[in-house]
Design an enzyme around this catalytic site. Structure first.
Site, mmCIF file in Angstrom:
data_model
loop_
_atom_site.group_PDB
_atom_site.id
_atom_site.type_symbol
_atom_site.label_atom_id
_atom_site.label_comp_id
_atom_site.label_asym_id
_atom_site.label_seq_id
_atom_site.Cartn_x
_atom_site.Cartn_y
_atom_site.Cartn_z
ATOM 1 N N ASP A 178 47.536 35.687 3.176
ATOM 2 C CA ASP A 178 48.830 36.161 2.406
ATOM 3 C C ASP A 178 49.757 36.198 3.330
ATOM 4 O OD1 ASP A 178 50.422 36.804 0.516
ATOM 5 O OD2 ASP A 178 49.645 38.987 0.418
ATOM 6 N N ASP A 192 47.540 39.033 15.437
ATOM 7 C CA ASP A 192 48.218 37.938 14.769
ATOM 8 C C ASP A 192 46.653 37.451 13.766
ATOM 9 O OD1 ASP A 192 48.354 35.377 13.540
ATOM 10 O OD2 ASP A 192 49.629 34.769 15.305
ATOM 11 N N GLY A 193 46.984 37.641 12.486
ATOM 12 C CA GLY A 193 45.747 37.406 11.685
ATOM 13 C C GLY A 193 45.530 36.195 11.440
ATOM 14 N N HIS A 232 47.045 38.994 6.459
ATOM 15 C CA HIS A 232 48.299 39.612 6.804
ATOM 16 C C HIS A 232 48.350 40.807 5.535
ATOM 17 C CE1 HIS A 232 48.557 35.817 8.073
ATOM 18 N NE2 HIS A 232 49.807 35.860 8.437
ATOM 19 N N HIS A 289 46.421 40.117 -6.890
ATOM 20 C CA HIS A 289 45.499 41.320 -6.904
ATOM 21 C C HIS A 289 44.591 41.027 -7.915
ATOM 22 C CE1 HIS A 289 48.783 43.402 -4.067
ATOM 23 N NE2 HIS A 289 47.942 42.566 -3.504
ATOM 24 N N GLU A 312 47.891 43.244 10.707
ATOM 25 C CA GLU A 312 49.393 43.362 10.402
ATOM 26 C C GLU A 312 50.190 43.301 11.415
ATOM 27 O OE1 GLU A 312 51.227 43.264 7.753
ATOM 28 O OE2 GLU A 312 53.125 43.514 9.197
ATOM 29 N N SER A 366 46.846 44.801 -0.846
ATOM 30 C CA SER A 366 45.595 44.273 -0.838
ATOM 31 C C SER A 366 44.540 44.813 -0.004
ATOM 32 C CB SER A 366 45.593 42.678 -0.313
ATOM 33 O OG SER A 366 46.265 42.606 0.926
#
Ligand code: SAM
Length: 304
Positions: A165, A144-145, A42, A19, A118, A100
């Site tokens: 991520d 699905d990212g 994600h 972060h 997500e 995030s």
């Protein structure tokens, strides 16, 4: 597939590194006026309650943000990070930790956009609630990212920060990162890509870095924070790293200043180390890159 819950890890040492890197990257990119798209492949649940029944006894934040909170620190990046976290804890007691997407939302300017993905059925609802109200600027979807990069890149503004991520619980995630990066870079070579990875004894981690180093990219910043030696069985998270493809100018200097202090604050034994390198991909992601900073062992040397 849905065993991973970020709630247990929220605010741990890896989140602190990730972060701070995210905040500083976005801040530097915002020095230019053109709007930025932030894509969080994600995203997690958004906001985490640190004392929730779900994570009680297993929460990792006490050895992460818990060690930084309530003190003043020399590195301005650490102070800026704490200011962001403080915005979610108005009573000064640390009760919540923003993930995030909420950190990004906090920093977005009027014309910037956030797209967050997500997959977990229990985390997507809270995330959508946290981001609701401004559908043009902020959007959270249960998709699905990895696959969304294909659909979203390049952003219309041609300026984008892409955070990748994944949990890496499924070993396929390592390969999915490479596939997503290949597709992303083919569509949007000038994007700023932030990839988080765990420091664990798995050959997939070495292979991931080797494969990234073989991609057609000019400049890479690689930051690693090891907080302790490996456990005897070689398992367990001993640290983490971030690979920043196309890092904005100034990021290396900021992280060079940050890592020694962060290592001191978060290090758990003498193996604690912070390393920042920036160069072409092959050099930055090599195994023996120079510049290791061991604050704990430096301290010992200077007191000898
Ligand atoms: C490490 S956590 C994200 C933490 C978040 N980026 C942060 O920094 O606060 C990874 C998340 O990805 C989700 N996930 C796993 N596979 C996914 C996929 N293919 N697409 C989108 N999300 C996924 C998990 O449910 C989990 O919440």
């Amino acid at each position: 597939m849905f065993a991973y819950r970020h709630a247990f890890h929220a605010g741990n040492h890896a989140d602190v590194l990730k972060h701070i890197t995210l905040i500083e990257t976005l801040r530097l990119m915002q020095q230019k006026e053109a709007p930025i798209w932030v894509i969080d492949t994600h995203a997690g649940a958004g906001l985490y309650t640190l004392q929730s029944a779900l994570v009680r006894d297993k929460a990792e934040w006490p050895t992460g943000i818990g060690r930084l909170w309530g003190d003043t620190h020399q590195a301005e990046s650490i102070q800026r990070y704490l200011e962001v976290i403080a915005a979610f804890n108005p009573k000064k007691k640390l009760t919540h930790y923003p993930g995030s997407p909420l950190i990004a939302r906090h920093l977005l300017r009027e014309d910037d956009r956030l797209r967050a993905f997500e997959m977990h059925p229990s985390d997507i609802g809270p995330l959508q609630t946290a981001l609701k109200g401004e559908p043009r600027r902020l959007k959270a979807e249960r998709k699905d990212g990895f696959q969304q990069l294909r659909a979203l890149l390049p952003p219309t503004s041609r300026r984008g920060l892409i955070l990748i991520d994944p949990p890496y619980e499924m070993r396929q995630d390592y390969q999915h990162v490479i596939t997503a990066l290949k597709e992303g870079l083919a569509r949007f070579a000038t994007g700023v890509y932030l990839i988080w990875y765990p420091e664990i004894a798995r050959f997939q981690v070495d292979r991931l870095l080797r494969q990234i180093s073989g991609l057609p990219i000019q400049e890479v910043l690689h930051v690693r924070l090891t907080v302790r030696s490996a456990l005897k069985d070689g398992l367990g998270l001993k640290g983490s790293g971030m690979v920043v493809i196309n890092p904005p100018y100034g990021l290396k200097a900021i992280l060079d200043e940050t890592l020694p202090e962060l290592t001191k604050l978060l290090g758990q034994d003498r193996q604690a180390r912070g390393v920042v390198t920036q160069s072409d991909a092959k050099t930055a992601l090599g195994q023996n890159n120079p510049g290791a900073v061991s604050v704990l062992s430096n301290r010992k040397t200077s007191s000898n």
